[in-house]
Scaffold this motif. Structure first.
Motif, mmCIF file in Angstrom:
data_model
loop_
_atom_site.group_PDB
_atom_site.id
_atom_site.type_symbol
_atom_site.label_atom_id
_atom_site.label_comp_id
_atom_site.label_asym_id
_atom_site.label_seq_id
_atom_site.Cartn_x
_atom_site.Cartn_y
_atom_site.Cartn_z
ATOM 1 N N SER A 8 0.504 -1.086 -0.131
ATOM 2 C CA SER A 8 -0.182 -0.014 0.012
ATOM 3 C C SER A 8 0.950 1.235 0.020
ATOM 4 N N ALA A 9 1.606 1.174 1.068
ATOM 5 C CA ALA A 9 2.893 2.476 0.974
ATOM 6 C C ALA A 9 3.584 2.705 -0.595
ATOM 7 N N PHE A 10 4.024 1.352 -1.018
ATOM 8 C CA PHE A 10 4.060 1.847 -2.725
ATOM 9 C C PHE A 10 3.302 1.972 -3.588
ATOM 10 N N ALA A 11 2.094 1.342 -3.436
ATOM 11 C CA ALA A 11 1.003 1.931 -4.421
ATOM 12 C C ALA A 11 0.774 3.598 -3.834
ATOM 13 N N LEU A 12 0.807 4.178 -2.624
ATOM 14 C CA LEU A 12 0.185 5.729 -2.339
ATOM 15 C C LEU A 12 1.598 6.490 -3.053
ATOM 16 N N ALA A 13 2.842 6.251 -2.960
ATOM 17 C CA ALA A 13 4.545 7.003 -3.544
ATOM 18 C C ALA A 13 4.500 6.896 -4.850
ATOM 19 N N SER A 17 3.208 10.790 -6.629
ATOM 20 C CA SER A 17 4.290 11.699 -7.047
ATOM 21 C C SER A 17 4.125 11.951 -8.227
ATOM 22 N N PRO A 18 4.667 13.401 -8.851
ATOM 23 C CA PRO A 18 3.924 13.955 -9.660
ATOM 24 C C PRO A 18 4.959 13.542 -10.572
ATOM 25 N N GLY A 19 3.779 12.922 -12.277
ATOM 26 C CA GLY A 19 4.325 12.440 -13.475
ATOM 27 C C GLY A 19 3.420 12.957 -14.160
ATOM 28 N N PRO A 20 4.064 12.464 -15.811
ATOM 29 C CA PRO A 20 2.842 12.989 -16.901
ATOM 30 C C PRO A 20 1.000 12.884 -16.571
ATOM 31 N N VAL A 21 0.813 11.870 -15.726
ATOM 32 C CA VAL A 21 -0.520 11.136 -15.576
ATOM 33 C C VAL A 21 -1.372 12.199 -15.001
ATOM 34 N N ASN A 22 -0.389 12.809 -13.312
ATOM 35 C CA ASN A 22 -0.484 13.163 -12.044
ATOM 36 C C ASN A 22 -0.704 15.087 -12.609
ATOM 37 N N LEU A 23 0.257 15.254 -13.847
ATOM 38 C CA LEU A 23 0.114 16.621 -14.659
ATOM 39 C C LEU A 23 -1.350 17.020 -15.478
ATOM 40 N N THR A 144 -5.491 -5.023 -6.007
ATOM 41 C CA THR A 144 -6.638 -4.747 -5.435
ATOM 42 C C THR A 144 -6.464 -3.722 -4.582
ATOM 43 N N LEU A 145 -4.845 -3.440 -4.318
ATOM 44 C CA LEU A 145 -4.901 -2.643 -3.295
ATOM 45 C C LEU A 145 -4.428 -1.167 -3.667
ATOM 46 N N TYR A 146 -3.763 -1.325 -5.064
ATOM 47 C CA TYR A 146 -3.427 -0.396 -6.128
ATOM 48 C C TYR A 146 -4.703 0.503 -6.785
ATOM 49 N N LEU A 147 -5.674 -0.264 -6.422
ATOM 50 C CA LEU A 147 -6.585 0.429 -7.403
ATOM 51 C C LEU A 147 -7.398 1.421 -7.241
ATOM 52 N N PRO A 148 -7.768 1.165 -5.558
ATOM 53 C CA PRO A 148 -9.053 2.411 -4.378
ATOM 54 C C PRO A 148 -7.544 3.705 -4.798
ATOM 55 N N ILE A 149 -5.908 3.767 -4.614
ATOM 56 C CA ILE A 149 -5.174 4.002 -4.186
ATOM 57 C C ILE A 149 -4.613 5.256 -5.348
ATOM 58 N N CYS A 150 -4.748 4.251 -6.569
ATOM 59 C CA CYS A 150 -3.785 4.847 -7.314
ATOM 60 C C CYS A 150 -5.255 6.121 -8.003
ATOM 61 N N SER A 153 -5.540 8.558 -5.409
ATOM 62 C CA SER A 153 -4.259 9.820 -5.867
ATOM 63 C C SER A 153 -4.205 10.675 -7.003
ATOM 64 N N LEU A 154 -5.438 10.053 -7.330
ATOM 65 C CA LEU A 154 -4.756 10.652 -9.011
ATOM 66 C C LEU A 154 -5.932 11.923 -8.637
ATOM 67 N N SER A 155 -7.401 11.179 -7.869
ATOM 68 C CA SER A 155 -8.303 12.136 -7.613
ATOM 69 C C SER A 155 -7.904 13.449 -7.021
ATOM 70 N N THR A 156 -7.042 13.492 -6.172
ATOM 71 C CA THR A 156 -6.457 14.387 -5.266
ATOM 72 C C THR A 156 -5.802 15.651 -6.426
ATOM 73 N N TRP A 157 -5.094 15.327 -7.124
ATOM 74 C CA TRP A 157 -4.236 15.971 -7.971
ATOM 75 C C TRP A 157 -5.315 16.774 -9.183
ATOM 76 N N VAL A 158 -6.226 16.109 -9.712
ATOM 77 C CA VAL A 158 -7.966 16.835 -9.900
ATOM 78 C C VAL A 158 -8.668 17.774 -8.691
ATOM 79 N N LEU A 159 -8.473 17.187 -7.713
ATOM 80 C CA LEU A 159 -9.195 18.166 -6.771
ATOM 81 C C LEU A 159 -8.240 19.275 -6.208
ATOM 82 N N THR A 160 -7.054 18.782 -6.646
ATOM 83 C CA THR A 160 -6.114 20.107 -6.663
ATOM 84 C C THR A 160 -6.274 21.199 -7.226
#
Length: 195
Positions: A8-13, A17-23, A144-150, A153-160
């Motif tokens: 879970s920690a790996f999936a979150l990190a 973390s910034p990358g093309p999809v996040n931007l 299964t862990l990665y799905l909601p975390i991803c 995380s990406l939604s956080t960038w949209v909300l920002t």
């Protein structure tokens, strides 16, 4: 399973973390309605999970046998990122011109992950570190862990981006933000070229 927390920690990190999809998520939040940004996030998340599972089931090692595959992937990713950078750079910063054709959608998000070297690297390194050589149960748990975390995380960038949109009511300022994001996205291509 003792690996759930490290996975879970790996999936979150890897996801936040910034990358093309996040931007692109950040840009979508500043330029479009929230549901359009979240639709892109959903495509990007499901595209990543499909890539993750494919790599876990041996796609990366199979494709490594194809001469020049990694270079082809890198150049396809660079071309796609430069295209998205161009679209950001030419945006006029007007929030009211929210036409559906301009917003990156579900399939753009899914395709972007398959052309994103960061997604390939995150998948291969995460699978290598936290699963035992093709163990389907461990791979399924990780995905299964990665799905909601991803998605979150990406939604956080949209909300920002959405927050920035509410703070930036002048088209000129939003245009400056969009062009700055375009430069960052294009600069990420330099990293890919020099790597």
């Amino acid at each position: 399973m003792s690996l759930i927390l490290p996975m879970s920690a790996f999936a979150l990190a890897a996801s936040i973390s910034p990358g093309p999809v996040n931007l692109v998520c950040l840009s979508s939040g500043t330029r479009y309605h929230l549901y359009k940004g979240l639709w892109f996030v959903t495509g990007a998340t499901l595209g990543f999970i499909a890539l993750f599972l494919a790599i876990g089931l041996g796609l990366h090692s199979t494709l490594a046998w194809i001469p020049g595959f990694e270079r082809l992937l890198t150049w396809a990713g660079i071309a796609f990122l430069l295209y998205l950078s161009y679209r950001l750079a030419i945006d006029d910063g007007t929030i009211t011109s929210d036409t559906p054709a301009k917003a990156p959608g579900f399939w753009t998000g899914a395709l972007m992950q398959w052309l994103n070297p960061k997604a390939w690297l995150a998948s291969a390194s995460g699978i290598g570190a936290y699963t035992s050589g093709g163990d389907l149960v461990q791979l399924t748990i990780f995905a299964t862990l990665y799905l909601p975390i991803c998605w979150l995380s990406l939604s956080t960038w949209v909300l920002t981006g959405r927050f920035l949109r509410q703070q930036i009511q002048r088209p000129r300022l939003l245009q400056t933000v969009n062009r700055s994001l375009a430069v960052l996205l294009a600069a990420s291509c330099l990293y890919l070229i020099l790597d």
